[in-house]
Design a protein around this motif. Structure first.
Motif, PDB file in Angstrom:
ATOM      1  N   PRO A 144      71.445  51.519  47.447  1.00  0.00           N
ATOM      2  CA  PRO A 144      70.783  52.170  46.300  1.00  0.00           C
ATOM      3  C   PRO A 144      69.273  52.295  46.452  1.00  0.00           C
ATOM      4  O   PRO A 144      68.686  53.306  46.066  1.00  0.00           O
ATOM      5  N   MET A 145      68.601  51.269  47.018  1.00  0.00           N
ATOM      6  CA  MET A 145      67.147  51.298  47.126  1.00  0.00           C
ATOM      7  C   MET A 145      66.645  52.526  47.871  1.00  0.00           C
ATOM      8  O   MET A 145      65.571  53.052  47.570  1.00  0.00           O
ATOM      9  N   ARG A 146      67.415  53.006  48.850  1.00  0.00           N
ATOM     10  CA  ARG A 146      66.962  54.130  49.671  1.00  0.00           C
ATOM     11  C   ARG A 146      66.714  55.385  48.849  1.00  0.00           C
ATOM     12  O   ARG A 146      65.927  56.237  49.241  1.00  0.00           O
ATOM     13  N   HIS A 147      67.367  55.498  47.711  1.00  0.00           N
ATOM     14  CA  HIS A 147      67.188  56.691  46.887  1.00  0.00           C
ATOM     15  C   HIS A 147      65.813  56.726  46.217  1.00  0.00           C
ATOM     16  O   HIS A 147      65.409  57.766  45.688  1.00  0.00           O
ATOM     17  N   HIS A 148      65.083  55.616  46.237  1.00  0.00           N
ATOM     18  CA  HIS A 148      63.742  55.573  45.654  1.00  0.00           C
ATOM     19  C   HIS A 148      62.668  56.056  46.626  1.00  0.00           C
ATOM     20  O   HIS A 148      61.529  56.285  46.211  1.00  0.00           O
ATOM     21  N   TYR A 149      63.004  56.180  47.918  1.00  0.00           N
ATOM     22  CA  TYR A 149      62.005  56.489  48.929  1.00  0.00           C
ATOM     23  C   TYR A 149      62.309  57.793  49.649  1.00  0.00           C
ATOM     24  O   TYR A 149      63.465  58.124  49.919  1.00  0.00           O
ATOM     25  N   ASP A 150      61.240  58.511  49.960  1.00  0.00           N
ATOM     26  CA  ASP A 150      61.281  59.695  50.804  1.00  0.00           C
ATOM     27  C   ASP A 150      60.756  59.249  52.166  1.00  0.00           C
ATOM     28  O   ASP A 150      59.637  58.710  52.261  1.00  0.00           O
ATOM     29  N   THR A 151      61.531  59.431  53.228  1.00  0.00           N
ATOM     30  CA  THR A 151      61.150  58.926  54.547  1.00  0.00           C
ATOM     31  C   THR A 151      61.268  60.014  55.606  1.00  0.00           C
ATOM     32  O   THR A 151      62.080  60.933  55.492  1.00  0.00           O
ATOM     33  N   ARG A 152      60.446  59.872  56.653  1.00  0.00           N
ATOM     34  CA  ARG A 152      60.489  60.738  57.831  1.00  0.00           C
ATOM     35  C   ARG A 152      60.396  59.833  59.062  1.00  0.00           C
ATOM     36  O   ARG A 152      59.322  59.300  59.372  1.00  0.00           O
ATOM     37  N   THR A 153      61.485  59.641  59.765  1.00  0.00           N
ATOM     38  CA  THR A 153      61.505  58.755  60.925  1.00  0.00           C
ATOM     39  C   THR A 153      60.711  59.371  62.074  1.00  0.00           C
ATOM     40  O   THR A 153      60.876  60.548  62.393  1.00  0.00           O
ATOM     41  N   GLY A 171      60.058  53.097  62.724  1.00  0.00           N
ATOM     42  CA  GLY A 171      58.969  53.420  61.812  1.00  0.00           C
ATOM     43  C   GLY A 171      58.901  54.899  61.486  1.00  0.00           C
ATOM     44  O   GLY A 171      59.655  55.720  62.019  1.00  0.00           O
ATOM     45  N   GLY A 172      57.985  55.225  60.602  1.00  0.00           N
ATOM     46  CA  GLY A 172      57.799  56.611  60.196  1.00  0.00           C
ATOM     47  C   GLY A 172      57.022  56.690  58.892  1.00  0.00           C
ATOM     48  O   GLY A 172      56.442  55.708  58.431  1.00  0.00           O
ATOM     49  N   TRP A 173      57.013  57.875  58.309  1.00  0.00           N
ATOM     50  CA  TRP A 173      56.312  58.119  57.056  1.00  0.00           C
ATOM     51  C   TRP A 173      57.190  57.743  55.876  1.00  0.00           C
ATOM     52  O   TRP A 173      58.409  57.970  55.899  1.00  0.00           O
ATOM     53  N   ILE A 174      56.570  57.193  54.833  1.00  0.00           N
ATOM     54  CA  ILE A 174      57.326  56.772  53.657  1.00  0.00           C
ATOM     55  C   ILE A 174      56.468  56.957  52.396  1.00  0.00           C
ATOM     56  O   ILE A 174      55.252  56.768  52.432  1.00  0.00           O
ATOM     57  N   ARG A 175      57.123  57.349  51.330  1.00  0.00           N
ATOM     58  CA  ARG A 175      56.476  57.422  50.022  1.00  0.00           C
ATOM     59  C   ARG A 175      57.559  57.300  48.960  1.00  0.00           C
ATOM     60  O   ARG A 175      58.761  57.490  49.241  1.00  0.00           O
ATOM     61  N   LEU A 176      57.167  56.967  47.750  1.00  0.00           N
ATOM     62  CA  LEU A 176      58.110  56.901  46.652  1.00  0.00           C
ATOM     63  C   LEU A 176      58.495  58.310  46.216  1.00  0.00           C
ATOM     64  O   LEU A 176      57.657  59.222  46.179  1.00  0.00           O
ATOM     65  N   VAL A 177      59.777  58.503  45.901  1.00  0.00           N
ATOM     66  CA  VAL A 177      60.265  59.810  45.458  1.00  0.00           C
ATOM     67  C   VAL A 177      59.568  60.233  44.175  1.00  0.00           C
ATOM     68  O   VAL A 177      59.147  61.388  44.025  1.00  0.00           O
ATOM     69  N   ASP A 178      59.449  59.305  43.234  1.00  0.00           N
ATOM     70  CA  ASP A 178      58.712  59.562  42.005  1.00  0.00           C
ATOM     71  C   ASP A 178      57.234  59.299  42.318  1.00  0.00           C
ATOM     72  O   ASP A 178      56.848  58.150  42.544  1.00  0.00           O
ATOM     73  N   PRO A 179      56.408  60.351  42.396  1.00  0.00           N
ATOM     74  CA  PRO A 179      55.028  60.170  42.871  1.00  0.00           C
ATOM     75  C   PRO A 179      54.309  59.011  42.182  1.00  0.00           C
ATOM     76  O   PRO A 179      54.245  58.937  40.951  1.00  0.00           O
ATOM     77  N   THR A 180      53.775  58.107  43.007  1.00  0.00           N
ATOM     78  CA  THR A 180      53.109  56.902  42.514  1.00  0.00           C
ATOM     79  C   THR A 180      51.866  56.646  43.358  1.00  0.00           C
ATOM     80  O   THR A 180      51.926  56.702  44.592  1.00  0.00           O
ATOM     81  N   ALA A 181      50.749  56.368  42.715  1.00  0.00           N
ATOM     82  CA  ALA A 181      49.521  56.070  43.442  1.00  0.00           C
ATOM     83  C   ALA A 181      49.716  54.838  44.320  1.00  0.00           C
ATOM     84  O   ALA A 181      50.248  53.817  43.873  1.00  0.00           O
ATOM     85  N   VAL A 182      49.305  54.938  45.577  1.00  0.00           N
ATOM     86  CA  VAL A 182      49.465  53.825  46.513  1.00  0.00           C
ATOM     87  C   VAL A 182      48.400  52.772  46.222  1.00  0.00           C
ATOM     88  O   VAL A 182      47.207  53.002  46.402  1.00  0.00           O
ATOM     89  N   ASP A 183      48.853  51.607  45.750  1.00  0.00           N
ATOM     90  CA  ASP A 183      47.977  50.461  45.546  1.00  0.00           C
ATOM     91  C   ASP A 183      48.600  49.269  46.246  1.00  0.00           C
ATOM     92  O   ASP A 183      49.588  49.406  46.985  1.00  0.00           O
ATOM     93  N   ASP A 184      48.042  48.078  46.047  1.00  0.00           N
ATOM     94  CA  ASP A 184      48.552  46.904  46.750  1.00  0.00           C
ATOM     95  C   ASP A 184      49.964  46.529  46.310  1.00  0.00           C
ATOM     96  O   ASP A 184      50.736  45.965  47.099  1.00  0.00           O
ATOM     97  N   VAL A 185      50.326  46.822  45.082  1.00  0.00           N
ATOM     98  CA  VAL A 185      51.683  46.516  44.615  1.00  0.00           C
ATOM     99  C   VAL A 185      52.693  47.434  45.300  1.00  0.00           C
ATOM    100  O   VAL A 185      53.755  46.993  45.746  1.00  0.00           O
ATOM    101  N   VAL A 186      52.365  48.709  45.414  1.00  0.00           N
ATOM    102  CA  VAL A 186      53.238  49.636  46.146  1.00  0.00           C
ATOM    103  C   VAL A 186      53.360  49.208  47.608  1.00  0.00           C
ATOM    104  O   VAL A 186      54.462  49.210  48.191  1.00  0.00           O
ATOM    105  N   LEU A 187      52.245  48.799  48.215  1.00  0.00           N
ATOM    106  CA  LEU A 187      52.289  48.360  49.612  1.00  0.00           C
ATOM    107  C   LEU A 187      53.152  47.117  49.786  1.00  0.00           C
ATOM    108  O   LEU A 187      53.848  46.966  50.803  1.00  0.00           O
TER     109      LEU A 187
END
Length: 268
Positions: A144-153, A171-187
């Motif tokens: 289920p967790m994978r549905h929260h992330y947009d990834t590019r291997t 490794g690769g590129w990753i971001r949250l599907v629901d746009p969220t500002a990248v801060d230390d909690v997101v990291l």
């Protein structure tokens, strides 16, 4: 408006260092919530208790004792020492007063010091357009967790095609599907969100529950809803355990996080 991630990691202060949160089942992996998701909840509680506007997370270590269930939890945070520029804290995440996660953290302000960067982000293609959907192999579990992330291997083999590498690197590129500002909690969440590196050179199906995870926060993130580049590598597996070293990089090539964890390598 807040993002789904912000809502799912939100904490409410109850006084005396106690914070309330809700563990959402959409962040599940195989047998419980993702360790990075729990790290994000703990990080919010730590930052709230530190309550130092000029300080940010510098170090967060978690030991995972049990797999929490979906529903309410509490994070008890203790300030062990509050200095002029650095605050040291300990915390416990509990459900029904049973400790699930225990950890230690440090927040600190920026200060003058040496500046150098011997690590470099790999030269890889930008995220680009989303690849076509890949159908998981028959019998493969849904995560289920994978549905929260947009990834590019960009590093490591394509396991969906049955590929295996001679090294445990991914490794690769990753971001949250629901746009969220990248801060230390997101990291903190992303530091344990990528496919484990040991999957790259191991053919047998594995569960890889985390024993402990340490996250060091380096350059300051942009605070924008941007891509993060992740690189993870394992160099030694024996006696049923494997380590993993991680790096998270900003889209402009700055080192944001270094992480290290020990995990059980459990055949399933």
């Amino acid at each position: 408006m807040t993002s789904r991630f912000e809502r799912d990691t939100a904490v409410t202060g109850l006084g005396d260092g106690r914070y309330e949160a809700t563990i959402d089942p959409s962040w599940w992996i195989l047998r419980g919530p993702n360790g990075g998701y729990l790290a994000a909840i703990a990080a919010r509680a730590v930052l709230a208790e530190a309550a130092e506007p000029d300080q940010r997370l510098r170090s967060l270590t978690l030991h995972y004792l049990r797999a929490p269930v979906a529903g309410p939890c509490h994070v008890d945070v203790t300030v062990e020492r509050r200095g002029r520029t650095l605050t040291s804290l300990t915390f416990r995440l509990l459900q029904d007063e049973i400790v699930q996660v225990v950890g230690v953290a440090a927040t600190a302000a920026d200060r003058p010091g040496p500046e150098f960067a011997d690590l470099a982000m790999p030269e890889v293609d930008p995220p680009g357009e989303a690849p076509p959907p890949v159908t998981p192999p028959p019998g493969a579990p849904d995560i289920p967790m994978r549905h929260h992330y947009d990834t590019r291997t960009r590093l490591g083999p394509d396991r969906m095609k049955g590929e295996i590498s001679d090294e445990a690197l991914t490794g690769g590129w990753i971001r949250l599907v629901d746009p969220t500002a990248v801060d230390d909690v997101v990291l903190a969440a992303i530091s344990d969100a990528w496919t484990p590196a040991v999957f790259a050179n191991t053919a047998e199906p594995l569960g890889v529950p985390t024993v402990d995870l340490t996250i060091h926060f380096r350059d300051r993130p942009s605070g924008e809803a941007d891509w993060t580049f992740a690189r993870f590598r394992s160099r030694h597996a024996s006696s049923g355990y494997v380590e993993e070293d991680g790096e998270l990089w900003s889209s402009d090539g700055r080192l944001l996080v270094q992480s290290r964890q020990l995990a059980v390598a459990l055949p399933i």
